[in-house]
Design a protein around this motif. Structure first.
Motif, short mmCIF file in Angstrom:
data_model
loop_
_atom_site.label_atom_id
_atom_site.label_comp_id
_atom_site.label_asym_id
_atom_site.label_seq_id
_atom_site.Cartn_x
_atom_site.Cartn_y
_atom_site.Cartn_z
N LYS A 172 19.28 -9.14 -0.75
CA LYS A 172 19.39 -9.05 -2.21
C LYS A 172 18.52 -7.89 -2.68
O LYS A 172 17.34 -7.82 -2.35
N LYS A 173 19.13 -7.01 -3.45
CA LYS A 173 18.48 -5.74 -3.80
C LYS A 173 17.10 -5.91 -4.43
O LYS A 173 16.18 -5.15 -4.12
N ALA A 233 11.86 -7.86 -2.55
CA ALA A 233 11.02 -7.04 -1.67
C ALA A 233 10.84 -7.70 -0.31
O ALA A 233 10.89 -7.04 0.74
N LEU A 234 10.65 -9.03 -0.31
CA LEU A 234 10.51 -9.76 0.96
C LEU A 234 11.79 -9.72 1.77
O LEU A 234 11.76 -9.51 2.99
N GLY A 235 12.92 -9.93 1.08
CA GLY A 235 14.22 -9.88 1.75
C GLY A 235 14.48 -8.53 2.37
O GLY A 235 14.96 -8.41 3.51
N SER A 236 14.15 -7.47 1.63
CA SER A 236 14.34 -6.10 2.12
C SER A 236 13.49 -5.84 3.36
O SER A 236 13.96 -5.26 4.35
N VAL A 254 18.02 -13.89 2.07
CA VAL A 254 17.63 -14.15 0.69
C VAL A 254 16.26 -14.83 0.71
O VAL A 254 15.86 -15.38 1.74
N ASP A 255 15.55 -14.80 -0.41
CA ASP A 255 14.31 -15.57 -0.45
C ASP A 255 14.41 -16.66 -1.51
O ASP A 255 15.34 -16.70 -2.30
N ARG A 256 13.45 -17.56 -1.50
CA ARG A 256 13.54 -18.80 -2.26
C ARG A 256 13.67 -18.57 -3.77
O ARG A 256 14.25 -19.41 -4.49
N ALA A 257 13.20 -17.43 -4.26
CA ALA A 257 13.28 -17.14 -5.70
C ALA A 257 14.72 -17.02 -6.18
O ALA A 257 14.98 -17.13 -7.38
N LYS A 273 26.03 -2.64 -4.26
CA LYS A 273 24.87 -2.22 -5.08
C LYS A 273 23.88 -3.37 -5.26
O LYS A 273 22.68 -3.15 -5.40
N ASP A 274 24.38 -4.61 -5.25
CA ASP A 274 23.49 -5.78 -5.36
C ASP A 274 23.06 -6.30 -3.99
O ASP A 274 22.00 -6.90 -3.86
#
Length: 606
Positions: free
Chosen positions: A205-206, A209-212, A245-248, A506-507
């Motif tokens: 997910k763009k 930051a953690l996912g990236s 993805v992260d929990r947020a 893009k997302d």
């Protein structure tokens, strides 16, 4: 040896029979093809020595009888004192950690406990630990391999990293080991892909930051793995996608009261290690394992509690009919009939036990529902969905929340409702937040609410134009649902969009190269063989792997099965650092605000 000696702690190693399909079957086959196959070359009986993680791993995908048939007669705990058995060879299946290596060395120094050692690591062993082991025990080691299984196959389509501490390491603002935790998780995800023989395109997910960061780690580690793995035929990308993805992404789903059978059970009943304790009519207590060995559990677990309760009279009737048949048969049984009856008895007893368990569990859940949960569900659903059961938009969420706060619900349920209220508004004012905290009487435990900010979930509203943006949702207004179960986890939208090739790049950018089967333009990479151009050809036999950093809820796990069932050409596998329950997540959130113990240094003054 004429007699098999089985020596393991049954509380530690509860062998399951969920190895007949899905991830568990794949993992057991991988273990047989590596660890078991290497050891089968020697005809003698062997001891299997496991650490805490590999005990859980093996117990999730095989039975003791499976191990017995492969010549393994004793299963032991690496970290417990054991008597030497000098005439037997030992198989060590363990994580490559300093603790495990030291325990292994102690088995051979100063005197060896076993005739020889076959060492299998769950994943890559760091050079320093490998050298230490080699220096101390080289002459005793016959085989030393890394078999790339450092995840736990929890269900047919669900895996975990079995790391309950990861949440704190990732989200605590004072974390000292965030990077190391992400490294470890990255390695575990790579072993999942290797076990599935997949080399997926990695997406994230763009705005995460953690996912990236995790996506970059996993992509690099996958490339390294398939470069180094000479036996692998999967050098090119396979038609699979891995979404991180992260929990947020969705704070609502793990907080809401979910009314499907499995999610409801783990929310409302104190189930530990998948063990449900229930009472019989005579008052005695019994325990039942809720796993895929229980066919009835597999059939019921994703049903709404209203549908499950419809099944109960049928189960009661079946039990009564079976008992009546048995009574009639007892009076006129022949020797041949007795033989047939004896053959059927284990299966009959198992079925009767399963039915009794689920009658009891469903009754327990309905008692909870009628006593308390029913009063919460309408307000929770209205706040989560943003509209009432008639589809009218909720204009004043506070009016929806107030009856919950005024009712004598327990504090945890009120916290859950307050959080849903805050999530619905994308954060509230400091003044309003303080009033809510005072109303719930958690002035000294406000971290249950405030600490969500560490996940990137807005708790205080901000006038900034760059404020948190909720994901747009699929329109499901034409779907029939129960009024108390209108919410759909965000992850289901993402799964469906991914399977239908509708995720916007893009997302959801690709970390590197996109497998041709999943890119929207249907362009085919020069590295890949051309496939058919129809949607079914593009998705045929493909896998979608979703990894949720920070825990996955039972309702999100259910979505993986539902989307797979609806799109037969794509299997969805979902995994996470650990499995969440609402109360467990709230405790994890609360602990985020606490300073690590290491920060307090007490010095003795002379």
């Amino acid at each position: 040896m004429t007699e098999a000696r089985i020596c393991f702690d049954s509380t530690q190693l509860k062998m399951a029979a969920g190895a007949e399909y899905g991830l568990k079957k794949i993992v057991w086959q991988r273990i047989k093809d590596t660890l078991i196959a290497d050891c089968r070359k020697s005809e003698v009986w062997k001891i299997l020595i496991l650490d805490r993680f590999t005990t859980r791993l093996l117990s999730s995908c095989c039975k003791m009888s499976n191990l017995m048939s492969e010549g393994i007669t004793i299963v032991e705990d690496l970290h417990k004192n054991r008597e030497p058995v000098l005439e037997m060879k030992a198989i060590y299946f363990m994580r490559p950690t300093a603790e495990c290596i030291d325990a292994f060395i102690n088995d051979f120094k100063p005197k060896p406990k076993y005739k020889a050692a076959y060492v299998f690591f769950t994943d890559y062993c760091p050079d320093d630990l490998f050298d230490k082991m080699k220096k101390n025990c080289a002459k005793h080691i016959k085989v030393c391999k890394e078999i790339n299984i450092s995840f736990l196959p929890l269900e047919a389509q669900v895996f975990t990293c079995e790391n309950t501490e990861a949440f704190k390491s990732i989200y605590n603002p004072n974390s000292q080991d965030r990077d190391q935790t992400l490294e470890t998780i990255g390695n575990q995800i790579v072993t999942l892909c290797a076990t599935l023989e997949e080399y997926p395109g990695v997406r994230y997910k763009k705005d995460s930051a953690l996912g990236s960061k995790l996506a970059e780690l996993v992509d690099n580690k996958l490339a390294q793995h398939y470069e180094l793995d000479d036996n692998s035929k999967k050098k090119d990308k396979t038609p699979a996608q891995l979404l991180i993805v992260d929990r947020a992404l969705d704070p609502v789903s793990p907080i809401l009261h979910e009314l499907t059978y499995q999610a409801m059970a783990y929310d409302l009943i104190p189930i530990k290690d998948n063990t449900y304790e229930y009472k019989l009519k005579d008052g005695s207590k019994k325990e039942a394992l809720l796993n895929e060995e229980d066919e009835l559990w597999v059939k019921l677990r994703h049903m709404h509690i209203a549908e499950v309760t419809e099944q109960i009279p049928k189960l009661v009737k079946e039990i009564s009919a079976s008992r009546e048949e048995k009574k009639q048969a007892d009076g006129k049984i022949t020797i041949g009939g007795l033989s047939q009856l004896m053959k059927k008895m284990p299966g009959f007893r198992k079925q009767m036990t399963q039915k009794t368990v689920h009658i009891s569990l469903a009754e327990d859940l309905m008692n909870h529902y009628q006593k308390n949960v029913e009063k919460l569900c309408k307000a929770e659903q209205d706040l989560a969905v943003g509209a009432d059961a008639e589809g009218q938009k909720v204009k004043d969420p506070m009016r929806t929340l107030l009856p919950v706060l005024l009712h004598p619900h327990d504090t945890t349920d009120k916290i859950r409702a307050v959080l849903l209220y805050i999530f619905s508004l994308n954060g509230t004012t400091a003044e309003n937040l303080n009033k809510l905290i005072q109303h719930v009487k958690i002035e000294d435990e406000s971290g249950y609410i405030l600490n969500w900010k560490h996940l990137g979930v807005p708790i205080l509203s901000t006038p900034s134009m760059f404020s948190f943006r909720k994901p747009s949702r699929r329109d499901r207004s034409d779907k029939e649902t129960y009024n108390v179960s209108r919410w759909t986890p965000v992850i289901k939208d993402i799964m469906e969009d991914a399977v239908e090739n509708k995720l916007e790049v893009k997302d959801w950018p690709f970390q590197s190269e996109c497998p041709s089967a999943w890119n929207g333009s249907r362009a085919v990479s020069a590295r890949q063989k051309h496939k058919g151009s129809s949607p079914d050809d593009l998705r045929s036999g493909s896998r979608l792997i979703i990894f949720v950093l920070g825990g996955v809820s039972y309702s999100e796990m259910r979505c993986a099965y539902e989307v797979t069932h609806a799109n037969k050409s794509c299997e969805v596998i979902i995994g996470s650092t650990n499995i969440l329950t609402p109360r467990g997540l709230l405790e994890d959130i609360y602990k985020l605000g606490k300073q690590p113990m290491e920060s307090f240094n007490i010095e003795d003054k002379p």
